[in-house]
Structure formats: structure tokens, C-alpha cells
Scaffold this motif. Structure first.
Motif, PDB file in Angstrom:
ATOM      1  N   ARG A  18       0.820  -1.212   0.000  1.00 24.70           N
ATOM      2  CA  ARG A  18       0.000   0.000   0.000  1.00 24.70           C
ATOM      3  C   ARG A  18       0.858   1.267   0.000  1.00 24.70           C
ATOM      4  NH1 ARG A  18      -4.911   2.009   3.927  1.00 24.70           N
ATOM      5  NH2 ARG A  18      -5.545   3.675   2.513  1.00 24.70           N
ATOM      6  N   ILE A  19       1.918   1.278   0.784  1.00 23.36           N
ATOM      7  CA  ILE A  19       2.790   2.455   0.822  1.00 23.36           C
ATOM      8  C   ILE A  19       3.326   2.757  -0.571  1.00 23.36           C
ATOM      9  CG2 ILE A  19       5.035   3.301   1.656  1.00 23.36           C
ATOM     10  CD1 ILE A  19       4.356   1.786   4.344  1.00 23.36           C
ATOM     11  N   SER A  20       3.790   1.730  -1.240  1.00 23.92           N
ATOM     12  CA  SER A  20       4.340   1.902  -2.581  1.00 23.92           C
ATOM     13  C   SER A  20       3.273   2.383  -3.569  1.00 23.92           C
ATOM     14  CB  SER A  20       4.946   0.576  -3.050  1.00 23.92           C
ATOM     15  OG  SER A  20       5.437   0.695  -4.348  1.00 23.92           O
ATOM     16  N   LEU A  21       2.095   1.772  -3.527  1.00 23.50           N
ATOM     17  CA  LEU A  21       1.040   2.148  -4.462  1.00 23.50           C
ATOM     18  C   LEU A  21       0.464   3.531  -4.178  1.00 23.50           C
ATOM     19  CD1 LEU A  21      -0.883  -1.223  -4.893  1.00 23.50           C
ATOM     20  CD2 LEU A  21       0.565  -0.061  -6.576  1.00 23.50           C
ATOM     21  N   GLU A  22       0.304   3.877  -2.901  1.00 22.41           N
ATOM     22  CA  GLU A  22      -0.203   5.218  -2.563  1.00 22.41           C
ATOM     23  C   GLU A  22       0.788   6.290  -3.042  1.00 22.41           C
ATOM     24  OE1 GLU A  22      -2.983   6.440  -1.050  1.00 22.41           O
ATOM     25  OE2 GLU A  22      -3.892   4.720  -0.042  1.00 22.41           O
ATOM     26  N   ALA A  23       2.064   6.032  -2.860  1.00 20.30           N
ATOM     27  CA  ALA A  23       3.085   6.985  -3.313  1.00 20.30           C
ATOM     28  C   ALA A  23       3.065   7.101  -4.834  1.00 20.30           C
ATOM     29  CB  ALA A  23       4.465   6.557  -2.814  1.00 20.30           C
ATOM     30  N   THR A  24       2.934   5.974  -5.520  1.00 22.30           N
ATOM     31  CA  THR A  24       2.868   5.983  -6.977  1.00 22.30           C
ATOM     32  C   THR A  24       1.611   6.703  -7.456  1.00 22.30           C
ATOM     33  OG1 THR A  24       4.137   3.935  -7.088  1.00 22.30           O
ATOM     34  CG2 THR A  24       2.846   4.518  -9.041  1.00 22.30           C
ATOM     35  N   ALA A  25       0.491   6.480  -6.783  1.00 16.89           N
ATOM     36  CA  ALA A  25      -0.758   7.152  -7.156  1.00 16.89           C
ATOM     37  C   ALA A  25      -0.634   8.659  -6.995  1.00 16.89           C
ATOM     38  CB  ALA A  25      -1.920   6.622  -6.317  1.00 16.89           C
ATOM     39  N   ALA A  26      -0.053   9.108  -5.889  1.00 21.01           N
ATOM     40  CA  ALA A  26       0.107  10.549  -5.661  1.00 21.01           C
ATOM     41  C   ALA A  26       1.033  11.163  -6.708  1.00 21.01           C
ATOM     42  CB  ALA A  26       0.631  10.809  -4.254  1.00 21.01           C
ATOM     43  N   SER A  27       2.105  10.472  -7.016  1.00 24.72           N
ATOM     44  CA  SER A  27       3.027  10.947  -8.044  1.00 24.72           C
ATOM     45  C   SER A  27       2.337  11.042  -9.397  1.00 24.72           C
ATOM     46  CB  SER A  27       4.234  10.005  -8.126  1.00 24.72           C
ATOM     47  OG  SER A  27       5.100  10.384  -9.157  1.00 24.72           O
ATOM     48  N   ALA A  28       1.598  10.000  -9.762  1.00 29.22           N
ATOM     49  CA  ALA A  28       0.883   9.996 -11.041  1.00 29.22           C
ATOM     50  C   ALA A  28      -0.187  11.088 -11.063  1.00 29.22           C
ATOM     51  CB  ALA A  28       0.270   8.624 -11.290  1.00 29.22           C
ATOM     52  N   ALA A  30      -0.066  13.928  -9.564  1.00 27.93           N
ATOM     53  CA  ALA A  30       0.623  15.209  -9.783  1.00 27.93           C
ATOM     54  C   ALA A  30       0.951  15.404 -11.260  1.00 27.93           C
ATOM     55  CB  ALA A  30       1.896  15.272  -8.939  1.00 27.93           C
ATOM     56  N   GLN A  31       1.221  14.329 -11.948  1.00 22.65           N
ATOM     57  CA  GLN A  31       1.568  14.423 -13.366  1.00 22.65           C
ATOM     58  C   GLN A  31       0.357  14.488 -14.282  1.00 22.65           C
ATOM     59  OE1 GLN A  31       4.712  11.480 -14.450  1.00 22.65           O
ATOM     60  NE2 GLN A  31       4.737  11.065 -12.248  1.00 22.65           N
ATOM     61  N   ARG A  32      -0.737  13.813 -13.903  1.00 17.92           N
ATOM     62  CA  ARG A  32      -1.848  13.613 -14.836  1.00 17.92           C
ATOM     63  C   ARG A  32      -3.145  14.301 -14.443  1.00 17.92           C
ATOM     64  NH1 ARG A  32      -0.669   7.374 -14.454  1.00 17.92           N
ATOM     65  NH2 ARG A  32       1.213   7.276 -15.721  1.00 17.92           N
ATOM     66  N   GLU A 116      -1.364  19.878  -2.104  1.00 19.46           N
ATOM     67  CA  GLU A 116      -0.593  21.017  -2.623  1.00 19.46           C
ATOM     68  C   GLU A 116       0.451  20.557  -3.637  1.00 19.46           C
ATOM     69  OE1 GLU A 116       2.784  23.786  -0.739  1.00 19.46           O
ATOM     70  OE2 GLU A 116       0.825  24.042   0.212  1.00 19.46           O
ATOM     71  N   ALA A 117       1.143  19.465  -3.337  1.00 19.66           N
ATOM     72  CA  ALA A 117       2.142  18.935  -4.273  1.00 19.66           C
ATOM     73  C   ALA A 117       1.476  18.491  -5.577  1.00 19.66           C
ATOM     74  CB  ALA A 117       2.904  17.783  -3.634  1.00 19.66           C
ATOM     75  N   ILE A 118       0.290  17.882  -5.470  1.00 16.79           N
ATOM     76  CA  ILE A 118      -0.435  17.471  -6.671  1.00 16.79           C
ATOM     77  C   ILE A 118      -0.843  18.698  -7.478  1.00 16.79           C
ATOM     78  CG2 ILE A 118      -2.590  16.408  -7.492  1.00 16.79           C
ATOM     79  CD1 ILE A 118      -2.249  14.397  -5.104  1.00 16.79           C
ATOM     80  N   GLU A 119      -1.365  19.720  -6.795  1.00 15.16           N
ATOM     81  CA  GLU A 119      -1.750  20.965  -7.485  1.00 15.16           C
ATOM     82  C   GLU A 119      -0.570  21.580  -8.226  1.00 15.16           C
ATOM     83  OE1 GLU A 119      -3.235  23.254  -4.208  1.00 15.16           O
ATOM     84  OE2 GLU A 119      -5.274  22.486  -4.418  1.00 15.16           O
ATOM     85  N   GLN A 120       0.599  21.539  -7.605  1.00 16.36           N
ATOM     86  CA  GLN A 120       1.807  22.139  -8.184  1.00 16.36           C
ATOM     87  C   GLN A 120       2.498  21.224  -9.188  1.00 16.36           C
ATOM     88  OE1 GLN A 120       4.156  23.225  -4.749  1.00 16.36           O
ATOM     89  NE2 GLN A 120       2.781  24.904  -4.201  1.00 16.36           N
ATOM     90  N   ARG A 121       1.929  20.057  -9.395  1.00 16.77           N
ATOM     91  CA  ARG A 121       2.495  19.052 -10.303  1.00 16.77           C
ATOM     92  C   ARG A 121       3.909  18.620  -9.888  1.00 16.77           C
ATOM     93  NH1 ARG A 121      -0.948  18.066 -14.427  1.00 16.77           N
ATOM     94  NH2 ARG A 121      -2.338  19.728 -15.092  1.00 16.77           N
ATOM     95  N   ASP A 122       4.127  18.601  -8.588  1.00 13.73           N
ATOM     96  CA  ASP A 122       5.416  18.182  -8.041  1.00 13.73           C
ATOM     97  C   ASP A 122       5.333  16.691  -7.700  1.00 13.73           C
ATOM     98  OD1 ASP A 122       7.758  17.716  -6.619  1.00 13.73           O
ATOM     99  OD2 ASP A 122       7.681  19.650  -5.571  1.00 13.73           O
ATOM    100  N   ALA A 123       5.605  15.870  -8.690  1.00 15.91           N
ATOM    101  CA  ALA A 123       5.434  14.422  -8.565  1.00 15.91           C
ATOM    102  C   ALA A 123       6.341  13.813  -7.500  1.00 15.91           C
ATOM    103  CB  ALA A 123       5.680  13.753  -9.908  1.00 15.91           C
ATOM    104  N   ASP A 124       7.584  14.265  -7.422  1.00 14.51           N
ATOM    105  CA  ASP A 124       8.508  13.698  -6.435  1.00 14.51           C
ATOM    106  C   ASP A 124       8.058  14.012  -5.016  1.00 14.51           C
ATOM    107  OD1 ASP A 124      10.118  12.631  -8.435  1.00 14.51           O
ATOM    108  OD2 ASP A 124      11.487  14.352  -8.446  1.00 14.51           O
TER     109      ASP A 124
END
Length: 150
Positions: A18-28, A30-32, A116-124
Motif C-alpha cells: 500500500r505504501i508503494s502504491l499510494e506513493a505511486t498514485a500521488a506521483s501519477a 501530480a503528473q496527470r 498542494e504537491a499534486i496541485e503544483q504538479r510536483d510528482a517527487d
């Protein structure tokens, strides 16, 4: 057929994924993410903030709604499917981590930072914040399990 017993090992296994997938989802996300995704996430977060802390079930549902809005903003159906299935596994552990002293306010603040990171498109940054958020949830879940099995 085998009945699964609850265990700290199972908690670790679920959260490892879950940790890995939640992080990947948040990153994606931010990008999409679209503008509509941001509205949906903001509404879910606003509803969470307005949720009464006297009702642990409502707290858990409001929190899940924020996560689901972020998952949807990832625009990755496989991630959404897997996270939904992992969440179903966690229903075997009914106590919510959000009822732990201070966790509700902390989770709200952590969501705000992720959003906020998603809004700013800051995937990392979105990735790292979501990873840290879910790592805290894992540690609390393990603590709750230990307290309830003593």
C-alpha cells in the motif's frame, strides 16, 4: 478453504504494498491530474475536515474518500483496483488509526501537503509525502494491533 488469521505480519505485507502504491498514485496524480480532479480532491478534503471526530466510522470513510479522489486523479485503473483491494483487506482490522490521539489533525495536515504537491504538479514531493503519510499509518496500525492483542 482456509480462514486467514489477523497478524502483524499481514499488516506489514499489506502496508508494504500500500505504501508503494499510494506513493505511486500521488506521483501519477501530480503528473496527470485535471482541473476536475483537483475539485474532486478538494471537496473530499473539505468533507474530511468537517467530519465529526466523535464517529470513527465517519472519520475512516472521509479519509478514504480523499485517498480515492487522489487514486482517481492518477488516471491509472490498475492502481485504483489494487488499492481498493488492499483497503478491503484492512477491513479485517476494524479500529481506525485516525482515532489515535493527534492523528486526525496530523492526517488532515498531511493530506493538505500532498494535495498542494499534486496541485503544483510536483510528482517527487507528492510521492514522498504520500509514502511518509502511509508509513505513519502502518506504524499506528501495528501499535493498535499490539494494544488489542495484549
Amino acid at each position: 478453504m482456509r480462514v486467514r488469521t489477523r497478524s502483524p505480519e499481514e499488516i506489514l505485507e499489506i502496508y508494504e504494498v500500500r505504501i508503494s502504491l499510494e506513493a505511486t498514485a500521488a506521483s501519477a496524480a501530480a503528473q496527470r491530474r485535471s482541473d476536475f480532479d483537483l475539485v474532486r480532491i478538494a471537496r473530499a478534503q473539505k468533507a474530511m475536515v468537517a467530519t465529526s471526530t466523535s464517529d470513527p466510522s465517519a472519520m475512516a470513510a472521509a479519509n478514504l474518500a480523499v485517498h480515492e479522489a487522489i487514486w482517481a486523479a492518477s488516471h491509472n485503473g490498475t492502481i485504483v483496483d489494487l488499492l481498493t483491494r488492499l483497503n478491503n483487506h484492512l477491513t479485517r482490522y476494524p479500529a481506525t488509526t485516525l482515532a489515535a490521539p493527534g492523528r486526525w489533525a496530523e492526517a488532515i495536515d498531511e493530506h493538505e501537503a500532498i494535495i498542494e504537491a499534486i496541485e503544483q504538479r510536483d510528482a517527487d514531493r507528492a510521492h514522498d509525502l504520500a509514502r511518509d503519510h502511509m508509513t505513519k499509518a502502518r506504524e499506528l496500525r501495528l501499535r493498535i494491533y499490539a494494544e488489542n492483542t495484549d
